[in-house]
Design a protein around this motif. Structure first.
Motif, PDB file in Angstrom:
ATOM      1  N   LEU A 114      -4.737  14.473  -4.097  1.00  0.00           N
ATOM      2  CA  LEU A 114      -5.627  14.198  -2.976  1.00  0.00           C
ATOM      3  C   LEU A 114      -7.066  13.867  -3.352  1.00  0.00           C
ATOM      4  O   LEU A 114      -7.670  12.980  -2.731  1.00  0.00           O
ATOM      5  N   PRO A 115      -7.659  14.556  -4.337  1.00  0.00           N
ATOM      6  CA  PRO A 115      -9.062  14.228  -4.645  1.00  0.00           C
ATOM      7  C   PRO A 115      -9.280  12.751  -4.953  1.00  0.00           C
ATOM      8  O   PRO A 115     -10.292  12.173  -4.578  1.00  0.00           O
ATOM      9  N   GLY A 116      -8.311  12.139  -5.598  1.00  0.00           N
ATOM     10  CA  GLY A 116      -8.503  10.735  -5.941  1.00  0.00           C
ATOM     11  C   GLY A 116      -7.959   9.746  -4.920  1.00  0.00           C
ATOM     12  O   GLY A 116      -8.038   8.534  -5.132  1.00  0.00           O
ATOM     13  N   ALA A 117      -7.428  10.247  -3.835  1.00  0.00           N
ATOM     14  CA  ALA A 117      -6.728   9.347  -2.916  1.00  0.00           C
ATOM     15  C   ALA A 117      -7.689   8.509  -2.079  1.00  0.00           C
ATOM     16  O   ALA A 117      -8.683   9.013  -1.572  1.00  0.00           O
ATOM     17  N   ARG A 118      -7.372   7.199  -1.962  1.00  0.00           N
ATOM     18  CA  ARG A 118      -8.079   6.333  -1.018  1.00  0.00           C
ATOM     19  C   ARG A 118      -7.411   6.370   0.344  1.00  0.00           C
ATOM     20  O   ARG A 118      -8.038   6.225   1.386  1.00  0.00           O
ATOM     21  N   LEU A 119      -6.070   6.496   0.311  1.00  0.00           N
ATOM     22  CA  LEU A 119      -5.273   6.367   1.530  1.00  0.00           C
ATOM     23  C   LEU A 119      -4.296   7.533   1.598  1.00  0.00           C
ATOM     24  O   LEU A 119      -3.493   7.726   0.687  1.00  0.00           O
ATOM     25  N   VAL A 120      -4.379   8.297   2.668  1.00  0.00           N
ATOM     26  CA  VAL A 120      -3.500   9.461   2.831  1.00  0.00           C
ATOM     27  C   VAL A 120      -2.654   9.292   4.082  1.00  0.00           C
ATOM     28  O   VAL A 120      -3.166   8.959   5.153  1.00  0.00           O
ATOM     29  N   ALA A 121      -1.355   9.514   3.914  1.00  0.00           N
ATOM     30  CA  ALA A 121      -0.428   9.526   5.049  1.00  0.00           C
ATOM     31  C   ALA A 121      -0.274  10.970   5.499  1.00  0.00           C
ATOM     32  O   ALA A 121       0.309  11.789   4.784  1.00  0.00           O
ATOM     33  N   ASN A 122      -0.826  11.273   6.648  1.00  0.00           N
ATOM     34  CA  ASN A 122      -0.724  12.649   7.145  1.00  0.00           C
ATOM     35  C   ASN A 122       0.710  12.881   7.633  1.00  0.00           C
ATOM     36  O   ASN A 122       1.236  12.071   8.396  1.00  0.00           O
ATOM     37  N   PRO A 123       1.333  13.971   7.203  1.00  0.00           N
ATOM     38  CA  PRO A 123       2.750  14.180   7.530  1.00  0.00           C
ATOM     39  C   PRO A 123       2.994  14.342   9.030  1.00  0.00           C
ATOM     40  O   PRO A 123       2.102  14.724   9.795  1.00  0.00           O
ATOM     41  N   GLY A 124       4.209  14.081   9.439  1.00  0.00           N
ATOM     42  CA  GLY A 124       4.628  14.335  10.806  1.00  0.00           C
ATOM     43  C   GLY A 124       4.661  15.825  11.093  1.00  0.00           C
ATOM     44  O   GLY A 124       4.637  16.655  10.184  1.00  0.00           O
ATOM     45  N   LEU A 140       0.811  -1.219   0.000  1.00  0.00           N
ATOM     46  CA  LEU A 140       0.000   0.000   0.000  1.00  0.00           C
ATOM     47  C   LEU A 140       0.848   1.275   0.000  1.00  0.00           C
ATOM     48  O   LEU A 140       0.333   2.379  -0.212  1.00  0.00           O
ATOM     49  N   LEU A 141       2.155   1.127   0.266  1.00  0.00           N
ATOM     50  CA  LEU A 141       2.999   2.329   0.429  1.00  0.00           C
ATOM     51  C   LEU A 141       3.057   3.178  -0.835  1.00  0.00           C
ATOM     52  O   LEU A 141       3.101   4.406  -0.768  1.00  0.00           O
ATOM     53  N   SER A 142       3.057   2.522  -1.983  1.00  0.00           N
ATOM     54  CA  SER A 142       3.173   3.323  -3.204  1.00  0.00           C
ATOM     55  C   SER A 142       1.861   4.015  -3.551  1.00  0.00           C
ATOM     56  O   SER A 142       1.849   5.048  -4.215  1.00  0.00           O
ATOM     57  N   GLU A 143       0.769   3.461  -3.055  1.00  0.00           N
ATOM     58  CA  GLU A 143      -0.524   4.101  -3.335  1.00  0.00           C
ATOM     59  C   GLU A 143      -0.780   5.297  -2.419  1.00  0.00           C
ATOM     60  O   GLU A 143      -1.415   6.275  -2.809  1.00  0.00           O
ATOM     61  N   ALA A 144      -0.287   5.169  -1.173  1.00  0.00           N
ATOM     62  CA  ALA A 144      -0.584   6.206  -0.188  1.00  0.00           C
ATOM     63  C   ALA A 144      -0.084   7.562  -0.660  1.00  0.00           C
ATOM     64  O   ALA A 144       1.041   7.696  -1.138  1.00  0.00           O
ATOM     65  N   VAL A 145      -0.937   8.572  -0.523  1.00  0.00           N
ATOM     66  CA  VAL A 145      -0.542   9.938  -0.873  1.00  0.00           C
ATOM     67  C   VAL A 145      -0.012  10.617   0.385  1.00  0.00           C
ATOM     68  O   VAL A 145      -0.658  10.581   1.437  1.00  0.00           O
ATOM     69  N   TYR A 146       1.175  11.213   0.276  1.00  0.00           N
ATOM     70  CA  TYR A 146       1.739  11.953   1.403  1.00  0.00           C
ATOM     71  C   TYR A 146       1.001  13.290   1.478  1.00  0.00           C
ATOM     72  O   TYR A 146       1.106  14.135   0.570  1.00  0.00           O
ATOM     73  N   GLY A 147       0.248  13.453   2.527  1.00  0.00           N
ATOM     74  CA  GLY A 147      -0.736  14.538   2.579  1.00  0.00           C
ATOM     75  C   GLY A 147      -0.204  15.897   2.963  1.00  0.00           C
ATOM     76  O   GLY A 147      -0.718  16.510   3.899  1.00  0.00           O
ATOM     77  N   LEU A 148       0.772  16.364   2.230  1.00  0.00           N
ATOM     78  CA  LEU A 148       1.218  17.749   2.396  1.00  0.00           C
ATOM     79  C   LEU A 148       0.646  18.505   1.202  1.00  0.00           C
ATOM     80  O   LEU A 148       1.217  18.477   0.110  1.00  0.00           O
ATOM     81  N   PRO A 149      -0.503  19.151   1.369  1.00  0.00           N
ATOM     82  CA  PRO A 149      -1.205  19.709   0.210  1.00  0.00           C
ATOM     83  C   PRO A 149      -0.357  20.683  -0.592  1.00  0.00           C
ATOM     84  O   PRO A 149      -0.522  20.791  -1.808  1.00  0.00           O
ATOM     85  N   GLU A 150       0.554  21.361   0.053  1.00  0.00           N
ATOM     86  CA  GLU A 150       1.375  22.340  -0.655  1.00  0.00           C
ATOM     87  C   GLU A 150       2.298  21.659  -1.658  1.00  0.00           C
ATOM     88  O   GLU A 150       2.882  22.325  -2.518  1.00  0.00           O
ATOM     89  N   VAL A 151       2.441  20.354  -1.552  1.00  0.00           N
ATOM     90  CA  VAL A 151       3.249  19.615  -2.525  1.00  0.00           C
ATOM     91  C   VAL A 151       2.377  18.676  -3.361  1.00  0.00           C
ATOM     92  O   VAL A 151       2.541  18.577  -4.564  1.00  0.00           O
TER      93      VAL A 151
END
Lengths: 356, 356, 356, 356
Positions: free
Chosen positions: C138-148, C122-133
């Motif tokens: 994000l609109p299409g993401a099923r799985l979001v990794a919220n940044p530290g 799942l790691l490659s699918e997860a979107v790293y949720g830093l919207p500025e990047v």
């Protein structure tokens, strides 16, 4: 040199004892025990003691304790009552900084501390180590119960009023506030900085263990025939580390005929004129906890607030501040030790407060 | 939209008003004045408002104030009494967050605030803006005196007890504690972090301006023929920024026949059941200031501590917490504004507390 | 309305999510789970939510989660990777506020987090949720990794410099400081107020988990052929509750030909001109953490200190401040949710900072 | 007994000098001056000194100063340079705790301190009182410039690295953090607890007076022919009262051929093995400011963080902690006094830190 041991030196009263005893010129530290840290260098556990303390933590049952002249218990409630008897038997004197020997009534103790007392027979022998009340009994004492932190601040504030009979003992209020170190070094979420920082609250409003301890002290100094002590005692948690402030309220007994603030001021000054660790401040003073931080002092101020009608009895206010870990724990324990061993009462206790 | 002005918006009550009003959907901010900062962008002075507040500070005598529907005075004591009359004359309604219109007795006011009152004739018209007592008078009010922070916390805690006559009004004690923002944004050494951090003290023990304000409020709600209010009021400074905790002590009047804690709990719950900004917590609760931080809420708990002999009257304890800058100042002012202008009372006041 | 669940809502990111989501007009809270507190009223556990949150904590495996549109994991590291796959399978979208899906390299993740990864696929699918990047993903993401929290503050500060190639990526320093809530709500003695109050220290100097996370983000935005990122990252613990300040150091690459502070200022302003949650402050500003407290904002300032010889490359300094629990956790998660569900990005995130 | 005077004893360095000197067994305090408080009892101004200090504040021009062996200036910058020459003339030795004599270059001094220097001829005579560098010069010194607080922490951390030539002096970073007492006892709104509590920020990023002072010290110990020192120095304000932590970054010079952390550890341990006030902690330590609070100690730790590629030179990190008012001011001044008068260097400086 007094050969000294400390049982349970990883908490805050233990570390404060270390700070004081490592610089006490008449003390040789023989053993410092810890169940959890046995074998570890004390200065590794307390980096602030690097270069000063060469000891390792000894196991809780270290035989070195038996070779001491005096052992301090800086353990949770319920430990000293199990271990002190054998030490006393071996001729070692004991100061307990926990509550095990503070109440003379074993049943009352059990009801507040939630366990049976292991050596109720020792309760009558134990000297309650508030030197300002029991100094005479300390030189001969084998076993000293070091007072609680709140009880020290509150008792010293009420003493002159109760001894003199100037106030109605039937309606005393002690609104007390403590820094968080008073709760000890326990891994509880409720003591995290993110929980107690930037917030303030009362706790244990329905009842707190220090209430019967204070009442016992005050009852013992009442004039014959005085009415019963009734004390409402409410503790609060202050978002700071050290310090207790007690604001005490009492109603002047109209029949005592007290003539204003000057007479009260004299009452306090006279009572404590020979006490090196109680400072009665001038009228109008606002004792702050930082003025006693790191010291063994209690500073007091007494005030009769304005806007009080006199005809039904005036309410007076006493402010009392101490460092909960020094005069409220380790410092008072050292003061007691000095008296037990015939040293000058203030030996090793001459620290000045840090300001700021 | 209500056209609103703020006079003196560089202090803590002023900045808190800005925080609340900039997000209030029925308010249009017309003018924000400052003597010292006139001409400077508000968001330059308060970086936290960058991107949110397009205004510049207007001069103190800005004519824009006359075009407002409502002007808040967030000024030091003694300013609103000079400037409000002209605004009222011009048809502008006024809420004063300082003390100028809080006491109905001009002489009493002068004795506590150290200056003559500039418009004593307005004192009887001014509505004391504690909605839980004076809600009915607010819709028609031209001039509202926003209550002090301590008086809000203390009055809400004592109200049910005094209204009901359950306690002896002749021996009330209010031991109150405030974060340092209560002292305002004044450049005084005594308020430096290095002075007030990690320390605790009482102040103004001999007498504090909020004492007569509280007495006035309580007297107004006493049952006919009740004995005179006697209140001992001692404020303390807590090393935190926001929050007031008041611990209140009163003695149950034995003749009132109160049957235990449940009856008191009901008394409080009934009194405040329709109040959206007063939360009576269950028995055993310990209200903490952080639970109301940033909100317009007052949380209360009432307790009858144990270890109290009943025969001479029991002492009960009320704990009351507010945010001194919200329910104790700016939030209550907005609540008053909402009532004056016929809005839902809670408009713009739905913030939740930050924990931690 | 988005049907939302929160797994593990008794910690600080969980409670902050509750604060934000309970006031979010497009969200319906369906389930809030807790292993330890299942069955207890949420508002009993969090008194600050009395009257606002009618839910009880559901058990960790509540079937209600399957009926949600979105589930937030506010759990310790290692939980979401076990439970998220089944939810995704059931068509529920997931935002993980822990670290499980932040690193794309499973082996690297295992070496830093001390456990095998449960679903490396799942790691490659997860979107790293830093919207500025990663806003577009994000609109299409099923799985979001919220940044530290640290990575958010540090990445936003370095981004314009790395993207532009203005600085030498081979010697970056991030000296970061966090309030104690960043360590979570864990019952550890090291987080007691008496331990962390009135003290300051660095920790994890030898290596911290957030270092590889930041490097991964910066590498992804480097110009082609740029030298490798080398980042020295040292976190510190500040005796306050909320807030992160990152002071970032980089050396201007002489070959980039940057002409002074104005060009850097423009670089930052241009980069973030359309970002509603990044505020580039004017030259000479000193962003303080309280200016973003309780908000989803990151405020930045860039400076070229004086007393630097130019010939060997100048060192520049970026200051970056966020609230670790909002833009560093729950707020950014809500921002990600808004983007995932096509809402305005700032919905429910318009809070103003409290000052003071 | 050394006859000692203090000029300007109402600020924080002055009160700290009082705390140390009142318990120094070789010192007799002759005069303590204050322009503003002349005639007032010192113990009235500092209640913490009640019962300990019998002096009154003398006027600033008290003739008693001329009868002293040594006078400390605890005054704002610019005072000692006006008043010290006459004292030196009269045979009184002087330690200035302000900045007047710290820089050897009068022009540089003027550019940073915004005034002309009143006695530039004395600059070359003044000994910079960092005993770890200039011990030999102190016994004969008439005039000692006590180092700044930041420069003490930073210089002690960089010294071994610069002396040995192990690091590139062209890219040094000092990220330093100080408690608020470092700003002195000034009535500024920016130092109120409500402003600096619960917040964190950098300040003076563009340039700070302590930067040239540090560079001067480091330049003086560089090996012959070493490249120029370039230091980026960024100070921060920590919401605590006492303590400085400096996190120092430097790049190992590949040509120096340093073999790992052990060699660095030895470098530091060897350099400071005979220094009683510098403690090099073991690898992996995290020095915290509270471990030196109230003491004259500097504790250091040196680390080479992981995740650093070696080929371009590794970045190493030094952590350095002191109490800004003791080793960073009054304590170091007493250490200097001891050396000037041939006493044991540590006389009167044996305090242990309070923990907690």
């Amino acid at each position: 040199m007094i050969r000294v041991g400390i049982v349970g030196a990883t908490g805050y009263t233990g570390s404060e004892l270390l700070r004081l005893l490592l610089r006490h010129r008449e003390v040789e530290l023989i053993a410092v025990t810890s169940r959890a840290e046995a074998g570890r260098a004390v200065s590794d556990y307390f980096p602030a003691l690097r270069g000063v303390c060469p000891l390792e933590f000894a196991p809780a049952d270290s035989p070195l304790l038996n070779s001491c002249d005096l052992v301090f218990f800086a353990t949770p409630n319920g430990t000293a009552m199990l271990e002190a008897p054998a030490l006393l038997e071996a001729g070692v004197r004991v100061i307990d900084l926990a509550a095990d020997f503070r109440l003379r009534d074993a049943e009352l103790w059990s009801s507040w501390y939630g366990m049976a007392h292991a050596c109720p027979d020792l309760l009558s022998e134990a000297v309650y180590g508030l030197p300002e009340v029991n100094r005479a009994a300390l030189p001969g004492a084998r076993l000293v119960a070091n007072p609680g932190c709140y009880p020290t601040a509150v008792a010293l504030g009420f003493l002159p009023l109760i001894e003199s009979g100037f106030v109605d003992p039937g309606f005393l209020v002690a609104d007390v506030k403590s820094g968080v170190s008073g709760a000890g070094r326990q891994a509880k979420t409720g003591l995290l900085m993110a929980e107690v920082g930037e917030s303030f609250k009362a706790y244990s409003v329905a009842g707190h263990r220090h209430q019967p301890e204070i009442c016992q002290t005050l009852r013992a100094v009442q004039p014959k025939g005085a009415p019963a002590i009734q004390l409402t005692f409410v503790p609060h948690l202050v978002p700071m580390i050290r310090g207790i402030e007690a604001t005490l309220y009492a109603r002047l007994d109209p029949s005592a005929g007290v003539q204003g603030a000057e007479q009260l001021q004299s009452l306090f000054e006279d009572r404590y004129q020979n006490e090196s660790f109680v400072d009665v401040m001038p009228q109008g003073s606002a004792p702050e906890t930082r003025s006693v931080r790191g010291t063994n002092l209690c500073r007091l101020a007494v005030t009769v607030p304005m806007a009080q009608a006199a005809e039904r009895g005036q309410t007076l206010v006493v402010q009392s501040v101490i460092d909960n870990l020094v005069k409220g724990a380790a410092g008072q324990a050292v003061q007691n030790m000095n008296l037990m061993f015939g040293l000058a009462e203030g030996t090793g206790l001459s620290h000045l407060a840090w300001v700021p």
